[in-house]
Scaffold this active site. Structure first.
Site, PDB file in Angstrom:
ATOM      1  N   ASN A  14      75.058  39.459  54.716  1.00 25.83           N
ATOM      2  CA  ASN A  14      74.174  39.204  53.345  1.00 25.83           C
ATOM      3  C   ASN A  14      74.493  40.379  52.332  1.00 25.83           C
ATOM      4  OD1 ASN A  14      71.419  40.000  52.273  1.00 25.83           O
ATOM      5  ND2 ASN A  14      70.741  39.548  54.356  1.00 25.83           N
ATOM      6  N   ARG A  96      73.687  34.325  52.524  1.00 28.28           N
ATOM      7  CA  ARG A  96      71.810  33.795  51.974  1.00 28.28           C
ATOM      8  C   ARG A  96      72.472  34.590  50.389  1.00 28.28           C
ATOM      9  NH1 ARG A  96      68.221  39.475  51.068  1.00 28.28           N
ATOM     10  NH2 ARG A  96      66.258  38.636  50.542  1.00 28.28           N
ATOM     11  N   HIS A 184      62.826  35.191  50.312  1.00 32.82           N
ATOM     12  CA  HIS A 184      62.495  35.950  51.358  1.00 32.82           C
ATOM     13  C   HIS A 184      62.606  34.122  51.799  1.00 32.82           C
ATOM     14  CE1 HIS A 184      60.709  39.604  50.587  1.00 32.82           C
ATOM     15  NE2 HIS A 184      62.045  39.875  50.224  1.00 32.82           N
ATOM     16  N   HIS A 211      56.567  39.368  54.919  1.00 33.22           N
ATOM     17  CA  HIS A 211      57.354  39.646  54.722  1.00 33.22           C
ATOM     18  C   HIS A 211      57.030  41.291  54.305  1.00 33.22           C
ATOM     19  CE1 HIS A 211      61.714  39.573  54.461  1.00 33.22           C
ATOM     20  NE2 HIS A 211      61.794  40.224  53.641  1.00 33.22           N
ATOM     21  N   GLY A 213      59.395  43.760  53.725  1.00 37.17           N
ATOM     22  CA  GLY A 213      59.948  44.701  54.182  1.00 37.17           C
ATOM     23  C   GLY A 213      60.799  46.548  52.810  1.00 37.17           C
ATOM     24  N   SER A 214      62.025  45.970  52.746  1.00 37.64           N
ATOM     25  CA  SER A 214      62.109  46.965  51.793  1.00 37.64           C
ATOM     26  C   SER A 214      61.904  46.029  50.422  1.00 37.64           C
ATOM     27  CB  SER A 214      63.947  47.239  51.409  1.00 37.64           C
ATOM     28  OG  SER A 214      64.304  46.350  51.482  1.00 37.64           O
ATOM     29  N   GLY A 215      61.826  44.732  50.308  1.00 41.72           N
ATOM     30  CA  GLY A 215      61.030  43.895  49.489  1.00 41.72           C
ATOM     31  C   GLY A 215      60.400  43.767  49.814  1.00 41.72           C
ATOM     32  N   ARG A 244      60.381  48.180  44.083  1.00 38.70           N
ATOM     33  CA  ARG A 244      60.213  47.518  42.927  1.00 38.70           C
ATOM     34  C   ARG A 244      58.657  47.592  43.101  1.00 38.70           C
ATOM     35  NH1 ARG A 244      63.014  42.427  45.846  1.00 38.70           N
ATOM     36  NH2 ARG A 244      63.898  43.881  47.047  1.00 38.70           N
ATOM     37  N   ARG A 288      57.954  55.562  57.331  1.00 36.32           N
ATOM     38  CA  ARG A 288      58.557  56.004  58.229  1.00 36.32           C
ATOM     39  C   ARG A 288      57.870  57.512  57.832  1.00 36.32           C
ATOM     40  NH1 ARG A 288      63.837  53.500  60.398  1.00 36.32           N
ATOM     41  NH2 ARG A 288      64.055  53.619  58.038  1.00 36.32           N
ATOM     42  N   GLY A 332      61.492  44.819  58.474  1.00 39.15           N
ATOM     43  CA  GLY A 332      61.290  45.864  58.683  1.00 39.15           C
ATOM     44  C   GLY A 332      59.944  46.676  59.073  1.00 39.15           C
ATOM     45  N   GLY A 334      56.920  45.424  58.384  1.00 38.44           N
ATOM     46  CA  GLY A 334      55.785  43.980  59.157  1.00 38.44           C
ATOM     47  C   GLY A 334      56.547  44.318  60.884  1.00 38.44           C
ATOM     48  N   GLU A 335      57.030  44.372  61.118  1.00 37.63           N
ATOM     49  CA  GLU A 335      57.887  44.680  62.480  1.00 37.63           C
ATOM     50  C   GLU A 335      57.623  46.009  63.480  1.00 37.63           C
ATOM     51  OE1 GLU A 335      61.645  42.832  63.514  1.00 37.63           O
ATOM     52  OE2 GLU A 335      62.270  42.006  62.640  1.00 37.63           O
ATOM     53  N   GLU A 383      66.894  35.661  59.522  1.00 35.45           N
ATOM     54  CA  GLU A 383      67.414  35.043  58.461  1.00 35.45           C
ATOM     55  C   GLU A 383      68.626  34.706  59.211  1.00 35.45           C
ATOM     56  OE1 GLU A 383      65.843  38.058  53.956  1.00 35.45           O
ATOM     57  OE2 GLU A 383      66.742  38.616  56.682  1.00 35.45           O
TER      58      GLU A 383
END
Length: 397
Positions: A14, A96, A184, A211, A213-215, A244, A288, A332, A334-335, A383
């Site tokens: 990836n 990916r 995604h 989803h 994450g950073s995206g 973004r 964080r 990341g 979301g979890e 993924e």
């Protein structure tokens, strides 16, 4: 590596603009185990302090050099992987690839002609597409007989109805390939698999997967198929993200270029790399780092805008589904960010969403309360397994 398993391995790569993640799966297992035999990543490739980390070991600082750091990172990973094979062999590599355009709807084995096709799509995903293709091209040159499989983030959304794919532009734009593709897709494909296994018919109704994450994006599903998503023609659309902007009045872009006289390159850098949580807070793209600093007004506003963006888009997708039965958090943020989940769910109280604070704080699989009209769950992303499974299917004889 852990348990040796069989002698054949599938490597998943990836490749992003500044990082390369990898995972190795036992190719002799049927079906493939969902946990890789070994994995890791190189981060900060283009920065001053690139780092290699792997499962079960401490991170290492790397010296990649400044002339061709990306090639150096690929070479380093290849050396590390070969050193760990212990007599086993890699039988296929899965990549990916963010964009398949309007031609590639399924995973495909890559040859020179396919690679040329995918290079023509670089303008549609300039942040991600070039790096995956650079790795594929280098491996095609060095190991032409080793099967490589491209797995597309856009493919999962081919099930969307035409009305969801269309953009309100002149008809000629559609003919030229301007449409909502969605992204995604490997993440959502895994969710479609695992949610059906865990929750059965409850997941096959009106489900939205977040989803984050950073995206970041959302996908509305019926019968575990995509019917709408927040990302559109590009991976800039929809939710506010780490760096973004997400959905933005196109008039703002015209203003920046026509009145502020910013170049196309400068505006592109702003929208992809300098906006979102980082841009609004002026501090960081990572919740964080932002949450402990909410006493600072820009940080507070950035987090509020981020949550508001998710709530707004969940509401819009709920309208397309005629209601909501299940909300899923993955990736990341979301979890792992219970505070963000709590704030999003608080904003969705009008839909009957209610969470159990103890379950949410523990990142439990189900975080909704007994009184919630919507089942709210947390599910890990995977993924890499989706890509490895596709490669196994295409290359087994």
């Amino acid at each position: 590596m852990n348990d040796r398993g069989g002698n054949s391995l599938i490597l998943v790569l990836n490749c992003g603009s500044s990082s390369i993640k990898f995972a190795l799966f036992d190719a002799d297992a049927t079906p493939l185990a969902r946990t890789p035999a070994w994995g890791g990543k190189v981060e900060g490739i283009t920065g001053d302090a690139p780092v290699f980390s792997e499962s079960g070991a401490a991170a290492e600082m790397l010296a990649l050099g400044c002339e061709h750091p990306y090639h150096a990172a690929l070479t380093y990973l290849r050396q590390r992987i070969v050193a760990r094979l212990q007599g086993r062999r890699i039988v296929a590599i899965a990549h990916r690839v963010v964009h398949g355009g309007s031609k590639y709807f399924e995973p495909v084995r890559v040859d020179a002609a396919v690679l040329a096709d995918l290079k023509s799509l670089i303008p549609l995903a300039p942040l991600h597409q070039p790096f995956a293709l650079e790795a594929i091209g280098a491996l095609l040159d060095e190991l032409p007989r080793l099967p490589q499989v491209a797995c597309f983030d856009t493919a999962f959304h081919q099930s969307m109805p035409t009305v969801e794919k269309m953009l309100p532009l002149p008809r000629s734009a559609w003919d030229q390939g301007l449409r909502r593709y969605g992204f995604h897709g490997l993440s959502y494909a895994y969710q479609a698999q695992v949610l059906g296994e865990r929750y059965g018919d409850a997941a096959r109704g009106r489900t939205i997967v977040a989803h984050l994450g950073s995206g970041a994006s959302l996908c509305a599903m019926r019968n575990l198929q995509s019917v709408a998503t927040t990302m559109g023609f590009s991976a800039l659309d929809g939710l506010m993200m780490g760096t973004r902007c997400g959905a933005l009045d196109p008039g703002a872009v015209i203003y920046l270029m026509e009145i502020r006289k910013l170049s196309l390159e400068r505006v592109g850098r702003m929208l992809y790399h300098e906006s979102g949580l980082l841009g609004v807070s002026g501090v960081s793209a990572d919740p964080r780092e932002l949450l402990p600093r909410e006493g600072e007004l820009p940080v507070q506003q950035a987090l509020a805008l981020y949550v508001r963006s998710i709530v707004r888009e969940v509401g819009a997708l709920t309208a397309t589904l005629d209601g909501l039965d299940m909300l899923v958090f993955t990736a990341g943020i979301g979890e792992h960010q219970a505070v963000i989940r709590e704030r999003v769910c608080a904003g969705l109280g009008f839909l009957g969403v209610a969470i159990d604070p103890t379950a949410n704080a523990a990142h439990a699989p189900v975080i909704s309360s007994a009184s919630s009209r919507v089942k709210v769950v947390v599910e890990a992303a995977n993924e890499e397994w989706v890509a490895a499974t596709a490669a196994a299917t295409l290359t087994r004889h």
